[in-house]
Design a protein around this motif. Sequence first.
Motif, PDB file in Angstrom:
ATOM      1  N   HIS A   5     -25.821  35.854 -60.939  1.00  0.00           N
ATOM      2  CA  HIS A   5     -25.471  37.240 -60.611  1.00  0.00           C
ATOM      3  C   HIS A   5     -24.392  37.789 -61.538  1.00  0.00           C
ATOM      4  O   HIS A   5     -24.265  39.001 -61.709  1.00  0.00           O
ATOM      5  CB  HIS A   5     -24.991  37.333 -59.161  1.00  0.00           C
ATOM      6  N   GLN A   6     -23.614  36.903 -62.149  1.00  0.00           N
ATOM      7  CA  GLN A   6     -22.567  37.339 -63.071  1.00  0.00           C
ATOM      8  C   GLN A   6     -23.081  37.505 -64.503  1.00  0.00           C
ATOM      9  O   GLN A   6     -22.392  38.066 -65.339  1.00  0.00           O
ATOM     10  CB  GLN A   6     -21.416  36.333 -63.071  1.00  0.00           C
TER      11      GLN A   6
ATOM     12  N   THR B 141     -26.835  30.820 -57.232  1.00  0.00           N
ATOM     13  CA  THR B 141     -25.769  31.784 -56.975  1.00  0.00           C
ATOM     14  C   THR B 141     -25.323  31.680 -55.527  1.00  0.00           C
ATOM     15  O   THR B 141     -26.110  31.278 -54.657  1.00  0.00           O
ATOM     16  CB  THR B 141     -26.239  33.228 -57.248  1.00  0.00           C
TER      17      THR B 141
ATOM     18  N   THR C  71     -24.005  34.519 -54.414  1.00  0.00           N
ATOM     19  CA  THR C  71     -24.006  35.965 -54.152  1.00  0.00           C
ATOM     20  C   THR C  71     -25.363  36.547 -54.529  1.00  0.00           C
ATOM     21  O   THR C  71     -25.509  37.219 -55.556  1.00  0.00           O
ATOM     22  CB  THR C  71     -22.891  36.668 -54.965  1.00  0.00           C
TER      23      THR C  71
ATOM     24  N   ARG D 174     -25.825  42.070 -53.951  1.00  0.00           N
ATOM     25  CA  ARG D 174     -24.626  42.891 -54.108  1.00  0.00           C
ATOM     26  C   ARG D 174     -24.868  44.301 -53.598  1.00  0.00           C
ATOM     27  O   ARG D 174     -24.163  44.803 -52.741  1.00  0.00           O
ATOM     28  CB  ARG D 174     -24.201  42.924 -55.579  1.00  0.00           C
ATOM     29  N   GLN D 175     -25.890  44.957 -54.143  1.00  0.00           N
ATOM     30  CA  GLN D 175     -26.162  46.345 -53.772  1.00  0.00           C
ATOM     31  C   GLN D 175     -27.270  46.462 -52.730  1.00  0.00           C
ATOM     32  O   GLN D 175     -27.388  47.490 -52.068  1.00  0.00           O
ATOM     33  CB  GLN D 175     -26.539  47.147 -55.016  1.00  0.00           C
TER      34      GLN D 175
ATOM     35  N   ASP E 299     -31.732  43.640 -55.476  1.00  0.00           N
ATOM     36  CA  ASP E 299     -31.107  42.657 -56.367  1.00  0.00           C
ATOM     37  C   ASP E 299     -31.946  41.393 -56.504  1.00  0.00           C
ATOM     38  O   ASP E 299     -31.777  40.636 -57.458  1.00  0.00           O
ATOM     39  CB  ASP E 299     -29.720  42.267 -55.852  1.00  0.00           C
TER      40      ASP E 299
ATOM     41  N   ARG F  92     -29.903  49.716 -49.091  1.00  0.00           N
ATOM     42  CA  ARG F  92     -29.458  48.322 -49.139  1.00  0.00           C
ATOM     43  C   ARG F  92     -30.347  47.387 -48.311  1.00  0.00           C
ATOM     44  O   ARG F  92     -30.713  46.305 -48.771  1.00  0.00           O
ATOM     45  CB  ARG F  92     -28.015  48.222 -48.638  1.00  0.00           C
TER      46      ARG F  92
END
Length: 227
Positions: A137-138, A166, A168, A171-172, A176, A213
């Motif tokens: 995700h980064q 991950t 995460t 996020r949004q 995603d 979302r």
Amino acid sequence: MPKLEDTWERLRPYQKEGVNRMQRRSRWLMCDDMGLGKTVSCIVSALQKSKHSRRTRCVVLCGTNAMGVWKQEFEKWSEIKPTVYSGTPTQRKKIWDQFLKDEANGTAEQKNAIITTYAMLKELPKGWMAMFCDEYHQAGIMNHKTKTYHLVQEHAPYVDCLYLMTGTPIRQGVIDLYSPLHLIDPDQFGNYWAYVNRYCITIDTPFGKSIERNPKNIPAFREMICA
């Protein structure tokens, strides 16, 4: 360096269950929370699958600050020999040449790993036993339009096992998940708007569609994720 059998015995029950599930397919999205042992679970899964592969190389893509951690994890849990691929172009060439030399001098069963950043993947050849994409995700893999995403996508068909990792995954919103799912299963998730129309709530605005979302159909979404 511990043998695979010894590491297996040290795994916790939920990790063993996860590894057993990962044996069903060659592409996996690992989204456990931090501290639950994603790294060792994926390493063990890859090593089990390697018994049926002629390839012996692994590649880890991660942030600079995680390269040393991955090296320690390989040394702690497996017989894989890790090599950190970083530095100046001259230093990287020396590292790669030494990697090839060590590989040529090793046994047929020896597994070797290159640990590097996502940006350095463009310098490496295709065709790995396993590719570990850490904290994807980064790195931009949540967006199927980024250079990093396309770079990983170019290599994906040529790896025996692909692990996207991950803590995460969202996020949004559920959108995603489209890009990583497309990497691990391009046949099922081959079209962006088909995914949006099936799993996402959309709202028409003067500027186009706005994607909410939460998923549109929670039972269907849960069934797809847990399949």
